[in-house]
Design an enzyme around this catalytic site. Structure first.
Site, short mmCIF file in Angstrom:
data_model
loop_
_atom_site.label_atom_id
_atom_site.label_comp_id
_atom_site.label_asym_id
_atom_site.label_seq_id
_atom_site.Cartn_x
_atom_site.Cartn_y
_atom_site.Cartn_z
N HIS A 80 0.94 -1.05 -0.03
CA HIS A 80 -0.16 0.00 -0.01
C HIS A 80 1.05 1.28 0.04
O HIS A 80 1.93 1.15 0.58
CB HIS A 80 -0.88 0.23 1.30
CG HIS A 80 -2.15 -0.91 1.25
ND1 HIS A 80 -2.57 -1.46 2.35
CD2 HIS A 80 -3.01 -0.97 0.35
CE1 HIS A 80 -3.62 -2.08 2.11
NE2 HIS A 80 -4.02 -1.77 0.76
N CYS A 117 -2.22 2.85 9.17
CA CYS A 117 -3.36 2.21 8.86
C CYS A 117 -4.27 1.82 9.68
O CYS A 117 -5.65 1.40 9.54
CB CYS A 117 -2.62 0.81 8.62
SG CYS A 117 -1.03 0.42 7.74
N1 ARG Z 1 -3.39 -7.20 6.54
C1 ARG Z 1 -3.90 -6.11 6.14
C2 ARG Z 1 -3.87 -6.33 4.49
O1 ARG Z 1 -3.03 -6.67 4.09
C3 ARG Z 1 -2.96 -4.87 6.39
C4 ARG Z 1 -3.73 -3.56 5.99
C5 ARG Z 1 -2.88 -2.29 6.38
N2 ARG Z 1 -3.33 -1.13 5.91
C6 ARG Z 1 -2.64 -0.37 5.24
N3 ARG Z 1 -3.09 0.87 4.92
N4 ARG Z 1 -1.34 -0.37 4.77
O2 ARG Z 1 -4.66 -5.87 3.78
#
Ligand code: ARG
Length: 264
Positions: A164, A259
């Protein structure tokens, strides 16, 4: 005053693998510690901004990562459309949360994968930075620009560890930013250099792996999991105050401070 959305980690665990950080962490979350760490972060954010909560849902462990609920601008939200089946059911809960608060709910086209403020970040000049290549698809940006009339810049993410945009880039006040070079395609590094010039701090491998780029920016404060002495002093020299909030249990799922929040 800024307002954030958070979700208590009542059902948080690592029970599937959708990013490299989750590998080897199945069943390894210490729930009690996760609760304490989340409460500490909630306390810090509540001291600087107002915080709304969404009811957690059993069976949706990643719902704690509210950054992925959608992209909010004024009283409108583009709700996410998750890549992985494990997270897809979250969308309807986030959508009804926003409706109940009177937000105008918008959607991208049916097949367009878009993971909200995980991949779409507004900087202090109102420019939208959009990361694609691992989760959100690049053409989502054209659709976002049609819905929200914003100046936007697309960035290409190339390493699944930095899946992300908010794991590797954080806009800060006064036209500044921090970012991690190795997360991006060369042309995206060049675009960031060109846009921010001297005002971008490129973080070390160590800081990146401690999710330092996953920071919550509230006024002069940058709230993050952990920063090296070097990064702290670089931020302090620029008038920013670093607040560390240990979120080690959430790192096991590949997420950290930013997050766990969504500015709404
Ligand atoms: N386990 C989640 C995923 O892989 C973590 C999300 C983290 N969120 C972020 N905005 N980076 O989607």
């Amino acid at each position: 005053m800024k307002r954030f959305l958070m979700c208590e980690p009542n059902f948080f665990e690592v029970c599937y693998v959708i990013n490299p950080w989750m590998e080897g962490n199945l069943g390894k979350v210490n729930s009690e510690l996760a609760q304490r760490q989340w409460k500490n972060l909630h306390g810090i954010v509540s001291g600087l901004a107002s915080v709304s909560l969404i009811e957690p849902v059993a069976g949706l462990p990643d719902m704690v990562f509210t950054a992925n609920a959608g992209l909010v601008k004024n009283k409108e939200v583009i709700v996410s459309s998750f890549r992985h089946t494990e997270r897809q059911p979250e969308a309807k809960y986030f959508e009804s949360f926003f409706s109940s608060l009177g937000y105008r709910v918008r959607h991208l086209k049916e097949q367009t994968i878009f993971e909200g403020a995980g991949d779409a970040l507004l900087d202090s000049q109102g420019r939208l930075w959009f990361g694609s290549g691992i989760r959100s698809v690049s053409h989502a940006l054209d659709e976002i620009v049609e819905v929200f009339d914003v100046e936007a810049c697309g960035l290409e993410l190339t390493d699944p560890h930095w899946y992300h945009l908010d794991t590797a880039f954080c806009p800060l006040p006064q036209g500044r930013a921090i970012a991690y070079k190795k997360a991006f395609a060369e042309k995206s590094v060049a675009a960031l250099d060109h846009a921010f010039g001297e005002d971008i701090i490129w973080v070390s491998d160590e800081d990146a792996e401690n999710f330092a780029c996953n920071a919550i920016s509230i006024g002069r404060n940058a709230i993050l999991h952990r920063a090296s002495a070097e990064l702290k002093s670089a931020l302090e020299q620029r008038g920013l105050e670093v607040i560390e909030a240990d979120v080690s249990e959430f790192l096991k799922a590949g997420g950290a401070c930013k997050c766990l929040t969504l500015e709404i």
